[in-house]
Design an enzyme around this catalytic site. Structure first.
Site, PDB file in Angstrom:
ATOM      1  CG  HIS A 275      39.675  34.159  84.707  1.00  0.00           C
ATOM      2  ND1 HIS A 275      39.410  34.537  83.498  1.00  0.00           N
ATOM      3  CD2 HIS A 275      38.837  34.143  85.436  1.00  0.00           C
ATOM      4  CE1 HIS A 275      38.022  34.619  83.731  1.00  0.00           C
ATOM      5  NE2 HIS A 275      37.660  34.450  84.708  1.00  0.00           N
ATOM      6  CG  ASP A 347      35.972  40.298  85.756  1.00  0.00           C
ATOM      7  OD1 ASP A 347      35.149  39.543  86.663  1.00  0.00           O
ATOM      8  OD2 ASP A 347      36.333  40.174  84.841  1.00  0.00           O
TER       9      ASP A 347
END
Length: 446
Positions: A275, A347
């Site tokens: 992230h 993702d």
């Protein structure tokens, strides 16, 4: 079911009825004919390309009055499904096909004009909901029903997806009793319990009107310094993660929800949160095949529908390109070597591992070229628009050839058909039984 501008079943039934009428007329005209050789076509044989095999125990005689090319539940045999999907694709515009390449997020707890535009103008393949999109059961159901209504004019139903693993990764409103983490579930060593938890996840997802869940995690928690996986993994060994991951996947599938196994090729032995930045995996292929890839390989053998590819730099496979848009990872390893024929999704391309250093639109195009069927753009309308524009430009310029576009979209349509996706609205579920079942699981784990 997938939608058509001309309904599939109506057209099929019309052809069958006409054939039945013609056969009936022919039979009446031949009644009493001394030259009849006894080989005339009977009404039950109309529309059959081949007679039913007496050796196949799975084939049963259709009920009286039904069309022979349909099953009792009205579904079509595989070859007819392929034909219908091919015909649907012929009817779809290029823009509608490009839309199926993206799954996007939205802002707030209600549909807004921008999300309507993503549906009506860009024909997006679906949405992902996050915690800030969900405040209650009633509100969530209304939001999802509104998205379905906005999509009513499009030929393909929406993916409506969510991250829901149990434990700390949950998006459900507070009305639901929380399920335990995968780590706690796996530590019990009870595969029936794991499958039950997977089924409960799917029931909660489906109750709101969602049809896809980004679970189970097939990463192996082999690095105690990993900042992002931890108890999201079923365990610390390939054997534990494989057995429990597949049990969870089966539990989800059997409740009619699409599971997405993640995070290929394995996010367990990393020390960077994707992230925030790009994790690097140094292991050679021998180690990967003995450890990280084992759960994914077995899941493929057991019928995995969707694989999510993570943002990882796999040094031994492609030292220059993150796995989420690497051809050596997606096409050569996952598809060719490991034999995965299903849907590949990235993702979230807005995560720091990609958006922090790369043009998200360019990376998304590269991902589709590398073998992905969908790119996930979970945040920021501007980035979602940029990705759609980049994909559109790539199709028009030939960077994504028509044959490639059709190949990527076809797999998605086949999966939507398999799970009988629909834009029909749902009613708010009675969550009391689900909470009771969840409490029973929690009691069982004490």
């Amino acid at each position: 079911m997938l939608k058509r501008r001309t309904p599939w079943m109506s057209l099929t039934m019309l052809v069958v009825i006409l054939l039945l009428v013609l056969a009936g007329c022919q039979g009446r005209s031949e009644t009493g004919n001394a030259g009849n050789d006894g080989q005339g076509t009977s009404p039950s044989e109309v529309g059959q390309d081949h007679p039913p095999s007496q050796e196949n125990d799975n084939e049963t005689e259709p009920p009286s009055g039904s069309a022979d090319n349909e099953s009792e539940d009205g579904s079509l045999p595989p070859n007819e499904i392929e034909d219908e999907i091919a015909e649907l694709m012929n009817d779809m515009t290029v823009e509608e096909k490009i839309g199926q390449l993206v799954l996007v997020g939205l802002e707030g707890t209600a549909i807004d004009e921008t999300s309507r535009k993503l549906v009506k103008d860009h024909h997006v393949g679906g949405f992902i909901l996050f915690k800030d999109n969900i405040e209650s059961v009633e509100q969530s159901v209304k939001l999802l029903n509104d998205l379905k209504e906005a999509n009513a004019a499009n030929p393909v139903p929406l993916w409506l997806s969510i991250d829901e693993e149990g434990g700390r990764v949950t998006r459900f409103p507070e009305e639901y009793v929380k399920l335990p983490s995968s780590g706690k579930v796996g530590s019990k060593g009870d595969l029936a319990l794991t499958k039950r938890v997977g089924g409960l996840i799917a029931q909660k997802v489906a109750g709101l009107g969602l049809n896809m869940v980004f679970a189970p995690v097939l990463d192996i928690h082999s690095n105690p310094n990993n900042p992002v996986i931890g108890d999201r993994s079923f365990g610390t060994t390939a054997e534990t993660v494989t057995k429990h991951g597949i049990a969870s996947m089966k539990g989800i599938q059997e409740k009619g929800v699409v599971p997405v196994v993640k995070h290929f090729p394995g996010h367990g032995d990393t020390s960077v949160d994707s992230h925030l930045g790009l994790p690097v995996v140094e292991h050679d292929l021998k180690r990967l095949h003995e450890m990280e890839l084992v759960p994914f390989q077995q899941a493929i053998h057991e019928g995995a529908d969707v694989v999510m590819v993570a943002h990882l730099l796999m040094k031994s496979i492609d030292p220059d390109t993150p796995s989420s848009y690497s051809k050596p990872v997606i096409n050569d390893l996952l598809r060719e070597e490991m034999g995965f024929k299903g849907v590949v999704i990235t993702d979230d391309m807005t995560m720091g591992a990609i958006s922090g250093s790369t043009d998200v639109g360019e990376a998304s195009v590269k991902s589709v070229v590398a073998g992905s069927n969908m790119v996930l753009i979970g945040h920021e309308y501007a980035l979602e628009e940029a990705v759609i524009q980049a994909l559109t430009k790539a199709v028009r310029s030939g960077v994504i050839p028509e044959e490639m576009l059709n190949d990527r979209v076809r797999a998605t349509l086949e999966l939507k058909h398999k799970y009988e996706l629909s834009d029909d609205p749902v009613k708010a579920p009675d969550i009391k039984p689900l909470n009771q079942h969840t409490k029973a699981v929690l009691d069982q784990m004490k």
